[in-house]
Design an enzyme around this catalytic site. Sequence first.
Site, mmCIF file in Angstrom:
data_model
loop_
_atom_site.group_PDB
_atom_site.id
_atom_site.type_symbol
_atom_site.label_atom_id
_atom_site.label_comp_id
_atom_site.label_asym_id
_atom_site.label_seq_id
_atom_site.Cartn_x
_atom_site.Cartn_y
_atom_site.Cartn_z
ATOM 1 C CE1 TYR A 92 -24.311 36.876 3.474
ATOM 2 C CE2 TYR A 92 -24.387 35.336 1.648
ATOM 3 C CZ TYR A 92 -24.153 36.606 2.134
ATOM 4 O OH TYR A 92 -23.740 37.607 1.284
ATOM 5 C CD GLN A 105 -28.939 31.932 -3.120
ATOM 6 O OE1 GLN A 105 -28.446 33.038 -2.983
ATOM 7 N NE2 GLN A 105 -28.237 30.881 -3.530
ATOM 8 N N GLY A 111 -21.908 31.679 -13.214
ATOM 9 C CA GLY A 111 -22.206 32.906 -12.486
ATOM 10 C C GLY A 111 -21.636 34.141 -13.137
#
Length: 339
Positions: free
Chosen positions: A175, A102, A326
């Site tokens: 972000y 990523q 996750g």
Amino acid sequence: MYPHVHTPLSLGKITLRNRIVMAPMASAKSERDGSVTQALCDHYAERAQGGLLGLVETEHHYVSNEGRAAARQASISRDSDVDGLAREAEAVHACETPVFVQISHAGSAAPQSVIRQVAVAPSPVTCPGAKVGHPLPRELTRDEIRRIVECFARAAARARLAGFDGVEVHAAHGYLLDQFFSPMTNRRDDEYGGPLRNRMRIILQVVDAIRSEVGHDLALSVRLGGCDYREGGSTIEDATKAAVLLQGAGVDLISLSGGMNYYSRLHTLEPGWFKDMSRPVRDALVGDADERGAQPTPVLLTGGIKLPSQADALLAEGSCDLAGVGRAILNNERWAGKL
């Protein structure tokens, strides 16, 4: 007929053995200069051991220093990073598992104490949820936007050299690319602001630049913060329109998560926190693909999924094509044994 956990899936040139993805989760295991450490490699090898996961997506790696989100975040911003990145990719490949890296730019979320300069953003606006006293970022110029797009493309080139199977562009969790997408943080009045297509412009430019740099040698995913779940923010309708634009741009995977609410949902405990978004997005992609006589882009859903049975239920109800796990995998390196 809907898939189940053990149904294979092709993404670009690779085929996943099942629909379970280790979702990106920051580990803070790199060196202070962003170099990959043996501890970081071991972190992924331990979780991919046995080759039971369909795909591993590494934590976000910064594409340029002013986009660094934390002191021990891994770097993909320099040619000298490639050797360490190759060790990271090989640690997962040794477990016979595909791996994506990523890539991200933190924008206004970059701490000044880390980047040693004023953070940059689409507009001089702090993200919702930013710490009190967080300084206002500086608005990016068009030339600076073009340079950041190039940084993403060069990062993808390094990922190819390092042997990763794919890259995931991080456009979620407040972000930089998400800051452009969200009307809460994008107040621009040029071609990068206003209507949704303008707010998507930099994301689509990043996708095009990566394709121009690496072609289809790498699978290309976008993690989209499709809905802010906040008043005045991006909506589920925005998410469906954005996903159709990404499908038209030829991405191989769309990973759905939160925007300015980051990666969590208040008052939502059942697995698949963002399935109220992923189901209409998936339906829109299928409809768009049918009109064009093409295959729809797969949708990855994360959030609160702890067990393979929960993933199977989300797949069976048509909420997603892949299930991301996750924190459960982060906290238990042997989680894949549950498969």
